[in-house]
Scaffold this active site. Structure first.
Site, PDB file in Angstrom:
ATOM      1  N   CYS A 132       0.835  -1.209   0.000  1.00 48.89           N
ATOM      2  CA  CYS A 132       0.000   0.000   0.000  1.00 48.89           C
ATOM      3  C   CYS A 132       0.866   1.254   0.000  1.00 48.89           C
ATOM      4  CB  CYS A 132      -0.925  -0.028   1.209  1.00 48.89           C
ATOM      5  SG  CYS A 132      -2.084   1.338   1.270  1.00 48.89           S
ATOM      6  N   CYS A 133       1.878   1.283   0.893  1.00 47.82           N
ATOM      7  CA  CYS A 133       2.799   2.427   0.894  1.00 47.82           C
ATOM      8  C   CYS A 133       3.522   2.521  -0.448  1.00 47.82           C
ATOM      9  CB  CYS A 133       3.832   2.282   2.011  1.00 47.82           C
ATOM     10  SG  CYS A 133       3.230   2.682   3.670  1.00 47.82           S
ATOM     11  N   CYS A 213      -1.535   8.232   7.723  1.00 49.23           N
ATOM     12  CA  CYS A 213      -2.799   7.823   7.107  1.00 49.23           C
ATOM     13  C   CYS A 213      -3.782   7.310   8.163  1.00 49.23           C
ATOM     14  CB  CYS A 213      -2.549   6.720   6.088  1.00 49.23           C
ATOM     15  SG  CYS A 213      -1.584   7.244   4.660  1.00 49.23           S
ATOM     16  N   CYS A 216      -3.415   3.726   9.643  1.00 52.08           N
ATOM     17  CA  CYS A 216      -2.095   3.396  10.190  1.00 52.08           C
ATOM     18  C   CYS A 216      -1.626   4.402  11.235  1.00 52.08           C
ATOM     19  CB  CYS A 216      -1.077   3.309   9.046  1.00 52.08           C
ATOM     20  SG  CYS A 216      -1.582   2.166   7.760  1.00 52.08           S
ATOM     21  N   CYS A 239       7.482   4.236   6.058  1.00 52.99           N
ATOM     22  CA  CYS A 239       6.629   3.971   4.894  1.00 52.99           C
ATOM     23  C   CYS A 239       7.422   3.419   3.712  1.00 52.99           C
ATOM     24  CB  CYS A 239       5.894   5.239   4.479  1.00 52.99           C
ATOM     25  SG  CYS A 239       6.962   6.547   3.869  1.00 52.99           S
TER      26      CYS A 239
HETATM   27  S1  SF4 Z   1       0.567   4.527   5.773  1.00 56.34           S
HETATM   28 FE1  SF4 Z   1      -1.041   2.918   5.675  1.00 56.34          FE
HETATM   29  S2  SF4 Z   1      -2.729   3.731   4.419  1.00 56.34           S
HETATM   30 FE2  SF4 Z   1      -0.921   5.072   4.155  1.00 56.34          FE
HETATM   31  S3  SF4 Z   1       0.010   4.339   2.295  1.00 56.34           S
HETATM   32 FE3  SF4 Z   1       1.048   3.271   3.994  1.00 56.34          FE
HETATM   33  S4  SF4 Z   1      -0.123   1.355   4.402  1.00 56.34           S
HETATM   34 FE4  SF4 Z   1      -1.348   2.684   3.023  1.00 56.34          FE
END
Ligand code: SF4
Length: 251
Positions: A132-133, A213, A216, A239
């Protein structure tokens, strides 16, 4: 100082990436005791017209942005909007931009095609946070930074973990990365907020010492470290945008 990653090895075993490494070491030595302002000025001189600032507009961001605004409020500021940010962060961004008269803040969002392909149900943050990051932060930043020879981050040694030994300047693949606040202590950070009467992120008063985010970010336990609320309960602490050279741009 534009450096091509594909430049062939030259006489004497020199390479473009090797030169960036050596430049970073030389800058780190020269600026080891320099003030944040002096480091930002040196960064601008080293990469004329090709320097960017990367800011999360999080709880500590106002201090770096104030130093940047004092040197040159027209420096490009890259803001990664993962599309998972708190509305308070977006409002804080707008307030700081106005207050500091930053004239070139660029909000970077993930590629719609990457989201459609890899996170169509918006659940990757709960299944694979590194992935996701990757699509929401690392790849968009790598693509945007392709146009720059240097960038500035707001990391500090007092955050601990991987940041405890943070150099003032480091190489990030073909470009230089400057960390003007590396030596700043928590006390000095608070002093800088007070001296310039900088506004605080609205969630700080609610106990969030570091804000990223929505899925998180949590409140750290009393007495915890500044970033303990990030990815709470997981081994993940970063991240990925600082986990070594950024990948080659995808566009
Ligand atoms: S901090 Fe969490 S929601 Fe944001 S990009 Fe990374 S995994 Fe995704």
């Amino acid at each position: 100082m534009r450096v091509e990653t594909t430049q062939p090895q030259g006489l004497g075993g020199d390479t473009a990436l090797g030169r960036v490494e050596r430049d970073a070491e030389a800058f780190a030595k020269r600026l080891v005791q320099a003030s944040p302002r002096e480091i930002i000025e040196a960064a601008a001189l080293a990469t004329p017209g090709h320097l960017a600032v990367v800011s999360s507009f999080g709880t500590e961001s106002a201090v770096l942005l104030k130093f940047v605004a004092d040197v040159d409020p027209s420096l490009p500021v890259l803001f990664l909007d993962t599309l998972w940010l708190f509305k308070e962060t977006l409002a804080y961004r707008d307030a700081l931009v106005s207050r500091l008269k930053l004239s070139d803040v660029r909000t970077i969002t993930p590629s719609p095609s990457a989201l459609a392909l890899r996170d169509p149900k918006r659940e990757l943050a709960f299944l694979d946070r590194d992935a996701c990051c990757g699509i929401r932060k690392v790849t968009p930043l790598a693509d945007e930074l392709a146009a720059f020879d240097g960038w500035i981050s707001g990391r500090k040694r007092f955050h601990g973990g991987d940041r405890a030994a943070l150099p003032v300047v480091e190489a990030d693949g073909p470009r230089l990365k400057f960390n003007p606040l590396a030596r700043l202590t928590h006390t000095e950070l608070n002093t800088a907020f007070a001296a310039a009467n900088l506004p605080r992120h609205p969630m700080q008063a609610l106990g969030f010492s570091s804000v990223g985010c929505v899925p998180c970010t949590g409140r750290p336990a009393p007495g915890g470290a500044v970033r303990d609320g990030r990815w709470g309960g997981l081994a993940k602490t970063e991240c990925g945008i600082h986990a070594g050279p950024l990948p080659a741009p995808e566009r």
